[in-house]
Design a protein around this motif. Structure first.
Motif, PDB file in Angstrom:
ATOM      1  N   GLU A 357      23.914  27.044  13.169  1.00 17.90           N
ATOM      2  CA  GLU A 357      23.402  27.833  12.043  1.00 17.90           C
ATOM      3  C   GLU A 357      22.039  27.307  11.600  1.00 17.90           C
ATOM      4  O   GLU A 357      21.101  28.100  11.368  1.00 17.90           O
ATOM      5  CB  GLU A 357      24.400  27.795  10.882  1.00 17.90           C
ATOM      6  CG  GLU A 357      23.939  28.557   9.662  1.00 17.90           C
ATOM      7  CD  GLU A 357      24.970  28.588   8.547  1.00 17.90           C
ATOM      8  OE1 GLU A 357      24.601  28.983   7.420  1.00 17.90           O
ATOM      9  OE2 GLU A 357      26.138  28.199   8.788  1.00 17.90           O
ATOM     10  N   GLU A 358      21.914  26.005  11.473  1.00 14.82           N
ATOM     11  CA  GLU A 358      20.641  25.407  11.039  1.00 14.82           C
ATOM     12  C   GLU A 358      19.511  25.720  12.018  1.00 14.82           C
ATOM     13  O   GLU A 358      18.359  25.952  11.594  1.00 14.82           O
ATOM     14  CB  GLU A 358      20.802  23.908  10.894  1.00 14.82           C
ATOM     15  CG  GLU A 358      21.710  23.478   9.755  1.00 14.82           C
ATOM     16  CD  GLU A 358      22.075  22.018   9.820  1.00 14.82           C
ATOM     17  OE1 GLU A 358      21.655  21.328  10.785  1.00 14.82           O
ATOM     18  OE2 GLU A 358      22.822  21.540   8.914  1.00 14.82           O
ATOM     19  N   GLU A 359      19.816  25.756  13.296  1.00 14.55           N
ATOM     20  CA  GLU A 359      18.786  25.930  14.323  1.00 14.55           C
ATOM     21  C   GLU A 359      18.438  27.395  14.600  1.00 14.55           C
ATOM     22  O   GLU A 359      17.435  27.679  15.254  1.00 14.55           O
ATOM     23  CB  GLU A 359      19.252  25.279  15.632  1.00 14.55           C
ATOM     24  CG  GLU A 359      19.362  23.765  15.552  1.00 14.55           C
ATOM     25  CD  GLU A 359      19.943  23.153  16.818  1.00 14.55           C
ATOM     26  OE1 GLU A 359      20.426  23.943  17.674  1.00 14.55           O
ATOM     27  OE2 GLU A 359      19.915  21.925  16.945  1.00 14.55           O
ATOM     28  N   ASN A 360      19.261  28.325  14.097  1.00 13.81           N
ATOM     29  CA  ASN A 360      19.064  29.730  14.476  1.00 13.81           C
ATOM     30  C   ASN A 360      18.919  30.679  13.296  1.00 13.81           C
ATOM     31  O   ASN A 360      19.035  31.890  13.434  1.00 13.81           O
ATOM     32  CB  ASN A 360      20.251  30.188  15.354  1.00 13.81           C
ATOM     33  CG  ASN A 360      20.246  29.523  16.704  1.00 13.81           C
ATOM     34  OD1 ASN A 360      19.542  29.958  17.610  1.00 13.81           O
ATOM     35  ND2 ASN A 360      21.026  28.457  16.839  1.00 13.81           N
ATOM     36  N   ARG A 361      18.605  30.138  12.145  1.00 10.75           N
ATOM     37  CA  ARG A 361      18.371  31.001  10.979  1.00 10.75           C
ATOM     38  C   ARG A 361      17.028  31.725  11.098  1.00 10.75           C
ATOM     39  O   ARG A 361      16.071  31.192  11.625  1.00 10.75           O
ATOM     40  CB  ARG A 361      18.383  30.161   9.699  1.00 10.75           C
ATOM     41  CG  ARG A 361      19.794  29.891   9.213  1.00 10.75           C
ATOM     42  CD  ARG A 361      19.793  29.396   7.785  1.00 10.75           C
ATOM     43  NE  ARG A 361      21.123  29.393   7.227  1.00 10.75           N
ATOM     44  CZ  ARG A 361      21.711  30.479   6.706  1.00 10.75           C
ATOM     45  NH1 ARG A 361      21.094  31.624   6.680  1.00 10.75           N
ATOM     46  NH2 ARG A 361      22.926  30.400   6.215  1.00 10.75           N
TER      47      ARG A 361
END
Length: 361
Positions: A357-361
Motif C-alpha cells: 500500500e505504501e509503495e503503490n499509492r
C-alpha cells in the motif's frame, strides 16, 4: 524440512499442518512396522481397518457426532453429492435451495435434474456479498430438505446462524469451514464436505447424515450413490480413497491435540481479526463481503484496480507467499486461512499488504 516452505493461501487443495506432513513422510515407506505404505495396503487388511476405524472414531469425537448419524467416506468430493443428495433425499420430488455463491448455485442446478427445486434466496444480484437473514428466506412447507453452503470460498462469506426451517432437514455443504469451529450436528439432517480444505487431501468426500433420512429412498439409484448401501457396507462397498482417509485421521489427531474445535475457533478468529482489522482501516484495499457475513476461512478483497491486483499477486510470491490470486469469477485477492495456516503466515501477509500500500499509492 520446513525451511523452504511458502505460506500457501490456496483455497484448495490447501496447506496442511507441518507436523502432519512430517509424520506422513516418516511413515511413507513403512507404516507402523507393516513393511509397506498405507497406499499399498488392502482396504480389507487388519492394518488398514485400524486406520479406518480410528479415523471414524476421531471424527465422531472431534465433531461430537450423535449415535443416530452415519459417517460415510465417499469418492468424488463434494461435487458428486450435488447429484447424490436429491437422488437419496428428495423424497417427494421437492427441495429448497439457498444460493449464496457459486457452489450452492451449482448444487441447485444439478438438483433440478431430479425434481422440483425452489430457490429460497438468490444473492447473485448483490454479487454474493451477503448471507440472507431469516426474514429473507422463502422456505416451502413441503420441501424434502433445505440446502445451503455454510461458507462461500470464492466470495468470502459465511453463515453466522442456523436458519429456522420449521423442522425441514437442513443439508449443508461445509467443504470450506468444517472443523473450523464447534457446531451442533443435530441442527442438520446432513453435512457434507470435500476434504481438501480443512480435512486433508483431495479425493475424499465426507458425509454425516441422520440415519432416518437414508432408509427410504427411490429405487434405481446407482449403487455407489445410494447412501443406505454405502452405510450398510461401512463405506467399503468398493475400495475407498484409502490414503485420503488416513490423512484425515492424522489431521483429526492434530486438531484434537491442540484442544479440539474450541481451540480451532480461537485460532481462526485471531487470524481473521488480524486481516480484517487491517482491511477496515485501509482506504486502499476494499473487502468484498458485508462485515456481518465475513468468512473466517476465506478473506476476499481488491486493490484499487486490476493492474495493482496482478502486481500484488506477483510480488507476494517473491515475498514467500503463494495462491493469493482471487477466483477468476471475482478477481482481486483471496487469502484462504484454514486451520493449518499459522498466525505467522497472516502476520506476514498483513506486513506485505502495508508495504504494498505504501509503495503503490
Amino acid at each position: 524440512m520446513t525451511t523452504k516452505r511458502v505460506y500457501n493461501f490456496s483455497a484448495g487443495p490447501s496447506t496442511l499442518p507441518v507436523s502432519v506432513l512430517e509424520k506422513i513422510a516418516s511413515q511413507m515407506l513403512n507404516y507402523n512396522d507393516s513393511g509397506m505404505s498405507v497406499m499399498e495396503m488392502s482396504h480389507r487388511s487388519s492394518s488398514y481397518l485400524d486406520i479406518f476405524n480410528e479415523t471414524k472414531a476421531m471424527l465422531k469425537k472431534v465433531m461430537n457426532i450423535p449415535d443416530d448419524y452415519q459417517i460415510l467416506f465417499i469418492q468424488g468430493g463434494a461435487t458428486q453429492q450435488f447429484s447424490t443428495i436429491p437422488l437419496n433425499l428428495m423424497k417427494n420430488g421437492k427441495a429448497d435451495y439457498i444460493i449464496t455463491g457459486s457452489f450452492s448455485k451449482k448444487a441447485a442446478q444439478e438438483a433440478k435434474k431430479f425434481g422440483d427445486v425452489h430457490i429460497v434466496y438468490d444473492g447473485s444480484a448483490q454479487n454474493f456479498k451477503h448471507i440472507p437473514t431469516q426474514d429473507e428466506l422463502d422456505i416451502r412447507e413441503d420441501a424434502s430438505y433445505v440446502h445451503l453452503c455454510s461458507n462461500n470460498t470464492i466470495y468470502g462469506t459465511e453463515w453466522k446462524y442456523v436458519p429456522d426451517t420449521h423442522g425441514i432437514p437442513i443439508v449443508a455443504d461445509m467443504s470450506s469451514n468444517i472443523l473450523s469451529q464447534p457446531i451442533n450436528v443435530n441442527d442438520y439432517g446432513m453435512i457434507y464436505a470435500g476434504a481438501q480444505k480443512n480435512m486433508g487431501i483431495a479425493g475424499l468426500g465426507v458425509v454425516i447424515v441422520r440415519e432416518d433420512l437414508i432408509k427410504d429412498h427411490q429405487e434405481k439409484i446407482p449403487v455407489l450413490m445410494e447412501y443406505d448401501t454405502i452405510a450398510q457396507n461401512d463405506s467399503m462397498y468398493n475400495t475407498p480413497p484409502t490414503f485420503s482417509i488416513y490423512v484425515l485421521g492424522e489431521v483429526l489427531k492434530w486438531i484434537d491435540s491442540l484442544g479440539g474445535l474450541e481451540a480451532m475457533k480461537k485460532r481462526n478468529e485471531e487470524k481473521a481479526k488480524l486481516l480484517y482489522d487491517y482491511l477496515d482501516q485501509s482506504d486502499f484495499y476494499i473487502a468484498h463481503s458485508d462485515p456481518d457475513n465475513r468468512s473466517l476461512m476465506n478473506v476476499t478483497f481488491t486493490c484499487p484496480n486490476k493492474d495493482l491486483d496482478a502486481k500484488f499477486v506477483k510480488e507476494s510470491v517473491a515475498a514467500g507467499m503463494t495462491n493469493l490470486k482471487g477466483h477468476r469469477s471475482v478477481g482481486g485477492i483471496r487469502a484462504s486461512i484454514y486451520n493449518a495456516m499459522e498466525k505467522e503466515g497472516v502476520e506476514t501477509l498483513v506486513a506485505f499488504m502495508k508495504k504494498f500500500e505504501e509503495e503503490n499509492r
